[in-house]
Design an enzyme around this catalytic site. Structure first.
Site, PDB file in Angstrom:
ATOM      1  CB  CYS A   1     -59.898 -88.238  10.414  1.00 13.92           C
ATOM      2  SG  CYS A   1     -58.290 -88.801  10.915  1.00 13.92           S
TER       3      CYS A   1
ATOM      4  NE  ARG B   1     -64.909 -90.466   7.250  1.00 14.49           N
ATOM      5  CZ  ARG B   1     -65.061 -90.496   5.942  1.00 14.49           C
ATOM      6  NH1 ARG B   1     -66.215 -90.823   5.434  1.00 14.49           N
ATOM      7  NH2 ARG B   1     -64.076 -90.195   5.147  1.00 14.49           N
TER       8      ARG B   1
ATOM      9  CG  ASN C   1     -60.627 -85.975   7.822  1.00 10.95           C
ATOM     10  OD1 ASN C   1     -60.395 -85.760   9.012  1.00 10.95           O
ATOM     11  ND2 ASN C   1     -61.826 -86.308   7.370  1.00 10.95           N
ATOM     12  N   GLY C   2     -56.382 -86.522   6.302  1.00 13.56           N
ATOM     13  CA  GLY C   2     -55.382 -86.718   5.250  1.00 13.56           C
ATOM     14  C   GLY C   2     -53.975 -86.702   5.831  1.00 13.56           C
TER      15      GLY C   2
ATOM     16  CE  LYS D   1     -65.336-108.683   8.265  1.00  9.14           C
ATOM     17  NZ  LYS D   1     -65.369-108.332   6.900  1.00  9.14           N
TER      18      LYS D   1
ATOM     19  CD  GLU E   1     -61.841-106.446   9.191  1.00  7.06           C
ATOM     20  OE1 GLU E   1     -61.680-105.424   8.530  1.00  7.06           O
ATOM     21  OE2 GLU E   1     -62.845-107.175   9.069  1.00  7.06           O
TER      22      GLU E   1
ATOM     23  CE  LYS F   1     -68.238 -99.607   7.052  1.00  4.67           C
ATOM     24  NZ  LYS F   1     -68.146-101.075   7.036  1.00  4.67           N
TER      25      LYS F   1
HETATM   26  C1  G6P Z   1     -61.227-100.426   5.599  1.00  2.00           C
HETATM   27  C2  G6P Z   1     -62.401-101.116   6.250  1.00  2.00           C
HETATM   28  C3  G6P Z   1     -62.685-102.433   5.539  1.00  2.00           C
HETATM   29  C4  G6P Z   1     -62.897-102.201   4.053  1.00  2.00           C
HETATM   30  C5  G6P Z   1     -61.699-101.458   3.434  1.00  2.00           C
HETATM   31  C6  G6P Z   1     -62.003-101.010   2.013  1.00  2.00           C
HETATM   32  O1  G6P Z   1     -60.073-101.136   5.844  1.00  2.00           O
HETATM   33  O2  G6P Z   1     -62.152-101.347   7.631  1.00  2.00           O
HETATM   34  O3  G6P Z   1     -63.862-103.023   6.089  1.00  2.00           O
HETATM   35  O4  G6P Z   1     -63.068-103.428   3.414  1.00  2.00           O
HETATM   36  O5  G6P Z   1     -61.432-100.276   4.186  1.00  2.00           O
HETATM   37  O6  G6P Z   1     -63.024-100.062   2.052  1.00  2.00           O
HETATM   38  P1  G6P Z   1     -63.984 -99.736   0.861  1.00  2.00           P
HETATM   39  O7  G6P Z   1     -64.885 -98.631   1.386  1.00  2.00           O
HETATM   40  O8  G6P Z   1     -63.115 -99.256  -0.270  1.00  2.00           O
HETATM   41  O9  G6P Z   1     -64.733-100.959   0.514  1.00  2.00           O
END
Ligand code: G6P
Length: 609
Positions: free
Chosen positions: A2, A27, A100-101, A486, A489, A604
Site C-alpha cells: 500500500c 507497492r 498502511n498496515g 521468478k 511470480e 514490491k
Molecule cells: C516481496 C517482493 C519480493 C521480495 C520480498 C522481500 O514479496 O515481491 O520481490 O523479494 O518482498 O522484500 P525485501 O524488500 O525485504 O527484499
C-alpha cells in the site's frame, strides 16, 4: 505494501498526489483513492477499484481540486479489492483517512463503533480508525488530539494520514510498524510511505520513528509522541538524481532492470578493489565487529531469502564460518538457541519488509553480537536500525519481481564472505581470486544478456505448460529456487525447485512429457551426479532445459535443449546463471500476456505481517 501520499500546500495538489501514487503503485495496485478539501472546505473523494489509472480517469471525468489532501494505492489485506474497500475511508462527511498496515483489534472496535451508531460501509480494518477519529473530533478534540486518542486504541501496525474539514490546512499522520516520511517543502509539506513518492516536489525528508505522530501545514511540521511531547527529528537532504526513471527503450521495468545489472553490479562493487576496501563498504565499526564473529544468522524474505541461501554456501565453504538462514516470518516466532559470537544479517531490498524488521526487533538482549543489513534503500527502517549497513547500489527497482537487487545482494554477501574469511585463514591467493572474479562479473553478466534471443526462443516451449520443475545441486540449488520463484511470480506457471538429488524421493513421480524440467548445471564435482539425475528425467519422457557452462559437455539431443552459458569462475556462477533464469521468466510471462511488472496479488514492499 500500500502507498500513502499526502499534501498540505498553498497550491492545488491533486496532480502531486496522483503523481505520488503512480510512483508508489509498485507497492500495491488493487484499488486507489484520493480525498481533497476544496476551497469551500468540503471533503471530496474519488475511489476506484483497479490501478491508479482508473483513479486518474475518474479525476479527469469529474475533476476536483484542493490544497490539502491524502491519497492511497492499496494491496488488499482485510476486505477484497473493491471501490468500497479502497482508501480513503471517511466518517461523518468531515474526516478522511488512509492507512498502511493491519489493525489487529479491528473486530472489537467495529462492534463498539456500531453500538455507538456508526454504519460500516467497507469490510476493511481501516474504516474503524476513521470513525474513531470522528468520534473524538465530535467530542471537541483537535485533529492532532483526536489522532492521539485514536492510536491509543489501536493494536497492530499502521502508517496513517488524515484530514478534517474543520482544520482545512492540516494533515495529521502517525507511524507504528509501517514507514512514513515527511517531505519538507518551501511553503508546503508532505507525507508519504516512501520518499520516492515525493521526489518530484522535494529532496528534503524527515524519517519518522516508531510511535511518532506528525502534524503538517504549509508552514509547519510538528512531531510529537503519542502523549503529545514534542520531538525533534533531523532533516535529511537526498543527493542522488531523481530515481523513478522511465522505461527508456524497454517495454517493462523488469527487462530494463535485468539489463541494468552490469551497471548496478559495477556501482555496488565500486571502490572494493582489495579486501581492506571491501570492509569499508560495511561502514564504521565493521572491522571491530567482524573480529568477534564466529557464526552468522541470516534472516530475509522472498528473493532476498534466496540470496541468504547462496551466501550460506559461500560463508561455510570459503570463509569456514557456520551460517544459518531462515525466512524472517518463521525466525521471528521461533524459540531459538544462538551460538555465541553470532552476527545477525538481514537481507532486504526495500529495508522495510515487516517480517524482516520484526526479526531484527525481537532479537533478545545479548542474542547477537550485532546486526548488519544488506539493503538497497538508504534511510529505510532496517538501515536506520541495524548496527552495520551494506548499501547495494542497484538504483530504484520498480518491477515487483526482484532482479538487479538480488544480484547486487549476492555481491554484498560475497564481500562479507571475503571480510570474514580473511579472519579465518582464507589465503591471500583465494582472496585475490574472489576479488578478480567480482571485478569480471559485470563482463560475464553482459555476455549472458547477449543470450536474450536464444532464451526467448527456448521460452516458447513453456507457454502451454502449467507446471515446471527446477533442479540444481550445491550452490546452484538456491538459484534453481530463485528461477522457480521468478517463473511463478510473473507467468503464474506453478514452478518448484528441488536439489537434483531429491528428484527420486518424490518429484520424479510428476515427470512426464508435459513437465518441463529446468536444470542449472554447475561445472564442478557435482556435474557428473547432476548428469545422472537428468538421465532419470529424460528416461521418463521429461523435457529438459539445461543451463550449463559451455565447457560442461552438454549437447542438444532429443528432448534436451542446452543453453550454453559463459565459462566463468565457479564462485560467481550463481550470479551469472540467475540472469539467464530471469530472462527465461520474463519471456514466458511476456508471451503469456501477464502484467510483468505488477503480477497479480503481489506487492514490491511487504510492510504488513
Ligand atoms: C516481496 C517482493 C519480493 C521480495 C520480498 C522481500 O514479496 O515481491 O520481490 O523479494 O518482498 O522484500 P525485501 O524488500 O525485504 O527484499
Amino acid at each position: 505494501m500500500c502507498g500513502i501520499v499526502a499534501a498540505a500546500a498553498r497550491r492545488e495538489v491533486s496532480e502531486i498526489l496522483l503523481e505520488g501514487l503512480r510512483r508508489l503503485e509498485y507497492r500495491g495496485y488493487d484499488s486507489a483513492g484520493m480525498a481533497l478539501i476544496n476551497d469551500q472546505n468540503v471533503l471530496q473523494i474519488h475511489k476506484r477499484n483497479g490501478k491508479v489509472k482508473e483513479l486518474e480517469a475518474a479525476q479527469a471525468q469529474e475533476p476536483f481540486y484542493g490544497n490539502t489532501g491524502i491519497a492511497h494505492t492499496r494491496w488488499a489485506t482485510h476486505g477484497k479489492p473493491s471501490t468500497e474497500n479502497a482508501h480513503p475511508h471517511a466518517s461523518g462527511g468531515r474526516v478522511a483517512l488512509v492507512h498502511n498496515g493491519i489493525i489487529e483489534n479491528h473486530a472489537e472496535l467495529r462492534a463498539e463503533l456500531i453500538a455507538a451508531g456508526y454504519e460500516m460501509s467497507s469490510a476493511t480494518d481501516t474504516e474503524v480508525i476513521a470513525h474513531l477519529l470522528h468520534l473524538s473530533l465530535q467530542k471537541g478534540a483537535s485533529l492532532r488530539a483526536a489522532m492521539q486518542n485514536t492510536i491509543a486504541r489501536l493494536e497492530g501496525a499502521y502508517a496513517l494520514a488524515a484530514i478534517d474539514i474543520e482544520s482545512p490546512h492540516t494533515v495529521v499522520g502517525a507511524r507504528k510498524g509501517s514507514p512514513l516520511v515527511v517531505g519538507v517543502g518551501i511553503g508546503e509539506n508532505f507525507l508519504a510511505s516512501d520518499q520516492m513518492a515525493l521526489r518530484q516536489v522535494t529532496d528534503s525528508f524527515i524519517y519518522l520513528e516508531e510511535g511518532d505522530l506528525v502534524e503538517i501545514s504549509p508552514a509547519s511540521i510538528q512531531i510529537c509522541t503519542i502523549d503529545g511531547e514534542a520531538i525533534e527529528r533531523p532533516t535529511t537532504r537526498i543527493k542522488e538524481a531523481l530515481e523513478t526513471s522511465d522505461m527508456g527503450d524497454f517495454d517493462h521495468y523488469m527487462i530494463k532492470e535485468i539489463f541494468e545489472q552490469p551497471v548496478a553490479l559495477e556501482a555496488t562493487l565500486a571502490g572494493a578493489a582489495n579486501v581492506e576496501q571491501v570492509e569499508e563498504c560495511f561502514g564504521h565499526g565493521a572491522s571491530a565487529m567482524f573480529d568477534r564473529v564466529t557464526n552468522v544468522q541470516i534472516v530475509a524474505c522472498g528473493t532476498s531469502y534466496h540470496a541468504g541461501m547462496v551466501a550460506r554456501y559461500w560463508l561455510e565453504e570459503l570463509a569456514g564460518i557456520s551460517c544459518e538462514v531462515e525466512v524472517a516470518s518463521e525466525f521471528r516466532y521461533r524459540k531459538r538457541v544462538q551460538h555465541e559470537g553470532t552476527l545477525l544479517v538481514a537481507i532486504s531490498q526495500s529495508g522495510e519488509t515487516a517480517d524482516t524488521l520484526a526479526a531484527l526487533r525481537n532479537a533478545t538482549e545479548g542474542e547477537f553480537i550485532g546486526s548488519l543489513v544488506v539493503a538497497n534503500v538508504d534511510n529505510s527502517s532496517l538501515v536506520r536500525e541495524c548496527d552495520l549497513v551494506f548499501l547495494t547500489r542497484a538504483g530504484a527497482e520498480i518491477g515487483v519481481a526482484s532482479t538487479k537487487a538480488f544480484t547486487t545482494q549476492l555481491v554484498a554477501m560475497l564481500m562479507l564472505t571475503l571480510a570474514l574469511g580473511r579472519r579465518r585463514g582464507m589465503t591471500d591467493e583465494r582472496q585475490s581470486e574472489i576479488i578478480e572474479a567480482l571485478e569480471n562479473l559485470p563482463h560475464y553478466v553482459r555476455q549472458t544478456l547477449e543470450l536474450n534471443g536464444a532464451i526467448q526462443k527456448l521460452s516458447e516451449a513453456f507457454i502451454p505448460k502449467r507446471h515446471a520443475l527446477f533442479l540444481g545441486r550445491g550452490i546452484q540449488y538456491p538459484i534453481a529456487m530463485e528461477g522457480a520463484l521468478k517463473l511463478k511470480e510473473i507467468s503464474y506457471i506453478h514452478a518448484e525447485a528441488y536439489p537434483a538429488g531429491e528428484l527420486k524421493h518424490g518429484p520424479l513421480a510428476l515427470v512426464d512429457d508435459d513437465m518441463p524440467v529446468v536444470a542449472v548445471a554447475p561445472n564442478d564435482e557435482l556435474l557428473e551426479k547432476l548428469k545422472s539425475n537428468l538421465e532419470e528425467v529424460r528416461s521418463r519422457g521429461g523435457e529438459l532445459f539445461v543451463f550449463a557452462d559451455r565447457e560442461a559437455g552438454f549437447a542438444n539431443e532429443d528432448r534436451v535443449q542446452v543453453l550454453p552459458m559463459p565459462h566463468c569462475p565457479e564462485v560467481i556462477k550463481p550470479i551469472v546463471y540467475t540472469v539467464a533464469l530471469q530472462l527465461l521468466s520474463y519471456h514466458v510471462a511476456l508471451q503469456k500476456g501477464t502484467d510483468v511488472d505488477k503480477p497479480r496479488n503481489l506487492a514490491k514492499s511487504v510492510t504488513v505481517e
